[in-house]
Motif scaffolding. Sequence first.
Motif, short mmCIF file in Angstrom:
data_model
loop_
_atom_site.label_atom_id
_atom_site.label_comp_id
_atom_site.label_asym_id
_atom_site.label_seq_id
_atom_site.Cartn_x
_atom_site.Cartn_y
_atom_site.Cartn_z
N ALA A 96 31.51 5.83 47.21
CA ALA A 96 30.24 5.13 47.30
C ALA A 96 30.00 4.34 46.04
O ALA A 96 30.64 4.52 45.03
N THR A 119 28.45 0.84 48.81
CA THR A 119 29.51 1.00 49.80
C THR A 119 29.99 2.45 49.92
O THR A 119 29.94 3.21 48.96
N PHE A 120 30.45 2.78 51.11
CA PHE A 120 30.90 4.13 51.42
C PHE A 120 32.13 4.08 52.33
O PHE A 120 32.27 3.17 53.13
N LYS A 146 26.29 10.65 55.00
CA LYS A 146 25.28 10.26 54.02
C LYS A 146 24.08 9.61 54.67
O LYS A 146 22.92 9.91 54.34
N ILE A 147 24.31 8.70 55.61
CA ILE A 147 23.20 7.97 56.21
C ILE A 147 22.33 8.90 57.05
O ILE A 147 21.10 8.80 57.05
N TYR A 182 30.11 7.81 54.93
CA TYR A 182 28.90 7.06 55.28
C TYR A 182 28.13 7.73 56.42
O TYR A 182 26.90 7.86 56.38
N TRP A 234 23.34 -0.38 52.60
CA TRP A 234 24.56 0.42 52.58
C TRP A 234 25.49 -0.05 53.68
O TRP A 234 25.05 -0.33 54.80
N TYR A 235 26.78 -0.10 53.37
CA TYR A 235 27.74 -0.45 54.41
C TYR A 235 29.11 0.13 54.06
O TYR A 235 29.29 0.72 52.99
N LEU A 236 30.08 -0.05 54.95
CA LEU A 236 31.40 0.53 54.76
C LEU A 236 32.23 -0.27 53.77
O LEU A 236 32.17 -1.50 53.73
#
Length: 436
Positions: free
Chosen positions: A22, A70-71, A79-80, A76, A39-41
């Motif tokens: 991340a 980023t994750f 986390k989200i 992700y 947030w995104y990949l």
Amino acid sequence: MALSRRTLLGLAAGVPASAALAACGSSGPGKSGSGATYWYLNGQPQEGVRAGAVDAFNKAHSKEQIEDFTFQNDAYKAKIKTSIGAGKAPTLIWGWGGGTLRTYVKAGQVEDLTSWFGEHSEVKKGLLPSSFAAATVSGKIYAMPCETVQPIILYYNKKVFEQVGVQPPKSWDDIMELVPKFNAKDIAPFSLGGQSQWTNMMWLEFLFDRIGGPELFQAVIEGEKNAWSNPDAITALTKVQELVKARGFIKGFSSITADSNADQALLYTGKAAMMLHGAWSYGIQQARGGDFVPSGALGYMNFPPVEGGKGDPSNTVGNPAQYLSISSKASAKQKKVAKDFLATGVLQDAEVKKWIDNGSVPIRLGTEKLLAASKSADFLQFTYDVATKAKVFGQSWDQALTPTPAEAMLENIVKLFQLSISPQQFARNLNAVTGK
């Protein structure tokens, strides 16, 4: 230790992008005081396109800034979910729509964008109409479709097929007949990043469709009692275990992760003959596989039919798009920044060109000439045809289902592939959470 998105991009040439979990900023994820958070990949080449869209927006809006983090894919998803449940979501929530979005809506965690799209009808009219189904809950729109259409594709290494002297499969029986031929040459029939769970899921998605038709899984989504133990479902579950027992997958697949792109490398280095993966895989192989893609060694096709099956051979599964929602917990100023990003920062010309250059088909309408002019024109046209000509484009199961049954499904799919539970046990375990 987590790396910032800027650091990650700077190291991309020497370090796999997926090595960072991340990004971290001075204010921390979800707590930007004046701007919006997003947030995104991570993982190239997709990450670079997402970062570029944010950079372009920030440059054009000096008083409206977006801070991005980023994750990795699997990190992700965990986390989200935790952050949204704790009321600490980022302003812009990147996702896949479907069942997960329905849970956000039910919990009052995301903004209703229906009236916004009414005021910005030009935005909606510029996107593939099919992309809005997974963004809609009870007739209202809660997310903006973005990025690319991503059907799941059966890739194969043409050089390996020539080496062994065989042809690409035209049916499930062909697949099973190819397995011992590749094994005899010490080549894995299929690459698989089985530790990531959702990679295993793609096999069942197609087998359920090809054997029982799309109605089979629709019954699961609608919560019909004992839907998972339908005879066609048991047949599909049995066939995938037959493939595992026949040594259809690379040895040790349960310890290979998709985030590392090790499964992709097995295909383009010739250690595996075939791989079932998303349309995004083309860009990864193009970027990392040396001359594999430019030389024409990469083959691709839709998943073949199963003899006697009810599913149409044109059907596909995967992601009709990706989706951006706005957190209902964000401040009024953050929501305005996010909405301005949806209106003027998503799928602009530069981003569309980058997606196409990376071997992807953007969901923005009117890109046919750009697709035809691309160095990846053949693959892009193939992807476009699969996505638009499919009689049914089924959404990925882990997104179509709500989180609880989706998690149970992924956990049990791993056990199914490891042969630690039977098809009947799998069905019983999933029936226990279906419709709840």
